[in-house]
Design a protein around this motif. Structure first.
Motif, mmCIF file in Angstrom:
data_model
loop_
_atom_site.group_PDB
_atom_site.id
_atom_site.type_symbol
_atom_site.label_atom_id
_atom_site.label_comp_id
_atom_site.label_asym_id
_atom_site.label_seq_id
_atom_site.Cartn_x
_atom_site.Cartn_y
_atom_site.Cartn_z
ATOM 1 N N ILE A 18 0.837 -1.174 -0.161
ATOM 2 C CA ILE A 18 0.089 0.106 -0.031
ATOM 3 C C ILE A 18 0.945 1.399 0.075
ATOM 4 O O ILE A 18 0.656 2.207 -0.703
ATOM 5 C CB ILE A 18 -1.235 0.151 1.347
ATOM 6 N N GLU A 19 1.962 1.215 0.900
ATOM 7 C CA GLU A 19 2.849 2.366 1.045
ATOM 8 C C GLU A 19 3.426 2.452 -0.655
ATOM 9 O O GLU A 19 3.592 3.583 -1.019
ATOM 10 C CB GLU A 19 3.941 1.912 1.956
ATOM 11 N N LEU A 20 3.950 1.393 -1.233
ATOM 12 C CA LEU A 20 4.429 1.447 -2.436
ATOM 13 C C LEU A 20 3.476 2.114 -3.556
ATOM 14 O O LEU A 20 3.880 3.070 -4.368
ATOM 15 C CB LEU A 20 4.916 0.305 -2.903
ATOM 16 N N ALA A 21 2.156 1.614 -3.487
ATOM 17 C CA ALA A 21 1.302 1.976 -4.247
ATOM 18 C C ALA A 21 1.027 3.617 -4.329
ATOM 19 O O ALA A 21 0.467 4.336 -5.214
ATOM 20 C CB ALA A 21 -0.053 1.295 -4.147
ATOM 21 N N LYS A 22 1.319 3.887 -2.952
ATOM 22 C CA LYS A 22 0.946 5.372 -2.815
ATOM 23 C C LYS A 22 2.046 6.207 -2.853
ATOM 24 O O LYS A 22 1.960 7.742 -2.862
ATOM 25 C CB LYS A 22 0.217 5.889 -1.440
ATOM 26 N N SER A 23 3.289 5.786 -3.381
ATOM 27 C CA SER A 23 4.550 6.442 -3.412
ATOM 28 C C SER A 23 4.721 7.136 -4.806
ATOM 29 O O SER A 23 5.830 8.146 -4.836
ATOM 30 C CB SER A 23 5.597 5.777 -3.063
ATOM 31 N N ALA A 24 4.166 6.881 -5.908
ATOM 32 C CA ALA A 24 4.266 7.698 -7.070
ATOM 33 C C ALA A 24 3.045 7.641 -7.876
ATOM 34 O O ALA A 24 2.309 6.946 -7.755
ATOM 35 C CB ALA A 24 5.374 6.715 -7.919
ATOM 36 N N PRO A 25 3.132 8.717 -8.924
ATOM 37 C CA PRO A 25 1.874 8.971 -9.681
ATOM 38 C C PRO A 25 1.899 7.972 -10.963
ATOM 39 O O PRO A 25 1.079 7.987 -11.490
ATOM 40 C CB PRO A 25 1.833 10.326 -10.323
#
Ligand code: C5P
Length: 407
Positions: free
Chosen positions: A72-79
């Motif tokens: 989840i952290e990864l998914a939110k880390s880049a557009p």
């Protein structure tokens, strides 16, 4: 701008080309976070990517030390999330929503611009399962970069080669630019048909599926806008997103009221709905009985004919223009003949900033189909958007709108 790209690498021989892709992205000043599948690690060592990206490579759902919920952290880390190379296996998994490793769970949780560069044996790429998955993903808003044709690692010849890294870098950069194109903007989208009741069971409507409007709402969200979707009855699942407000309406008058209300606070309104121009003058509260209708009928040329009175519905766009001079207004012109000429007249008559003309007489685009091909006309010229998925058309259209002087 948030110049961050998640780069997913899966188990194709083309994984070696992802090293060059990573290097080129980093050279452009883009922060690259690599996510690898287990199979990719069999082909290229994570240490190579760690050196090229200058960051630890994400490999495992449960690796330490990491945030509480790593994917989840990864998914939110880049557009932007680019999966290159993306194997036929991962294409099919993504289409089915399978999430059984770090890369696929991250993809399922990701809400930004997902780009996949398919690399596979030609037969595996052309297989019906893979092609169906690609169509599904495109309809959901995934940008699928078709493979190049040529000699493949297995010795076969055909489509399956991952596009060259320079091509992918250009796509990633464009996606990064566009992912903030509507940041801070409030966008209202109308979608679907309206339904005009004769009685509780019968109504007047049209063939609009709502797909174009829903694609526009999703694309606007991915470009950073706060979106209100005013939708007539469709068979589509309403998109769910933090920055999305959905108003479900039935009739043109309801759609008009909801759109005018939402437009008070908006910057841009995109009227993609196919609003019924007329409604029955009288709506019965109870089901009209066939015998009662037959009693009202007259005989004409051997047929039993009843006459229904219709009254004009409000024109939502005209009312919006009256309400707000400063609103950026985009309308659609679904035409069957003289498409561009009719659209141009409509642009002026309705006080629109842009009109999107499409030919609904064609069965491969427009109403109900997955694809569209349009001509976008404004006061300063016109741009053709080639046949592509409705989401890609929506994305290109919003890029034009965002880049315009009036926005
Ligand atoms: O004039 P026509 O109905 O072909 O125009 C189509 C455009 O006008 C679309 O953008 C549609 O959403 C909008 N429209 C509207 N109110 C209506 C009819 C159409 O806003 N009553």
């Amino acid at each position: 701008m948030d110049r961050k790209v998640l780069l997913g690498v899966t188990g194709s021989i083309a994984a070696y080309k992802a090293c060059e892709l990573c290097r080129l992205l980093a050279k452009k000043g883009i922060e690259v976070q690599i996510v690898m599948t287990g199979h990719a690690c069999e082909l290229v060592g994570p240490a190579t990517f760690r050196s090229l990206s200058g960051r630890p490579v994400a490999l495992d759902l449960f690796e330490e030390p990491s945030a509480a919920v790593h994917h989840i952290e990864l998914a939110k880390s880049a557009p932007v999330f680019m999966i290159a190379p993306c194997t036929a296996d991962v294409v099919n998994k993504l289409a089915a929503g399978v999430a059984d490793d770090l890369l696929t769970t991250t993809a399922l949780a990701f809400t930004g611009r997902l780009i996949i560069a398919v690399a596979a044996n030609a037969q595996m790429y052309l297989d019906e399962a893979t092609q169906t998955s690609i169509r599904k993903l495109e309809a959901r808003g995934v940008m699928v970069m078709a493979p190049d044709s040529g000699e493949l690692a297995c010795g076969d010849t055909g489509p399956g080669r991952m596009p060259e890294p320079v091509v992918l870098v250009a796509a990633a950069e464009e996606a990064l630019r566009s992912s903030e194109a509507l940041k801070g903007r409030r966008v209202v989208v109308t979608a679907g048909p309206t339904r005009e009741d004769f009685d509780p069971v019968r109504y007047l409507s049209n063939r609009s599926s709502g797909k174009m409007g829903y694609a526009l709402a999703r694309a606007a969200l991915q470009m950073g806008a706060k979106v209100t979707l005013v939708t007539g009855p469709t068979a589509l699942p309403a998109p769910v997103a933090e920055k999305l407000d959905v108003h479900e309406v039935i009739s043109a008058r309801d759609m008009c009221a909801a759109t005018l209300d939402a437009a008070r606070e908006a910057d841009i309104v995109i009227a993609a709905a196919a609003v019924a121009d007329f409604r029955p003058r009288i709506t019965s509260e109870t089901k009209l009985k066939k015998y009662a209708l037959t009693e009202l009928a007259e005989q004409k040329e051997g047929e039993t004919v009843i006459t229904v009175e219709l009254v004009a519905n409000p024109d939502i766009i005209s009312q919006l223009r009256e309400l707000r001079e400063d609103l950026l207004l985009v309308g659609f012109a679904a035409e069957t003949q003289d498409v561009d000429d009719n659209a141009r007249q409509k642009l002026q008559r309705k006080g629109l900033d842009f009109i999107v003309a499409n030919d609904v007489s064609r069965t491969d685009i427009g109403f109900g189909s997955e694809d569209n091909e349009v001509c976008v006309i404004s006061g300063s010229g016109q741009t053709r958007i080639a046949k592509s998925s409705k989401f890609e058309v929506a994305w290109r259209l919003l890029e034009l709108v965002a880049a315009s002087r009036v926005c």
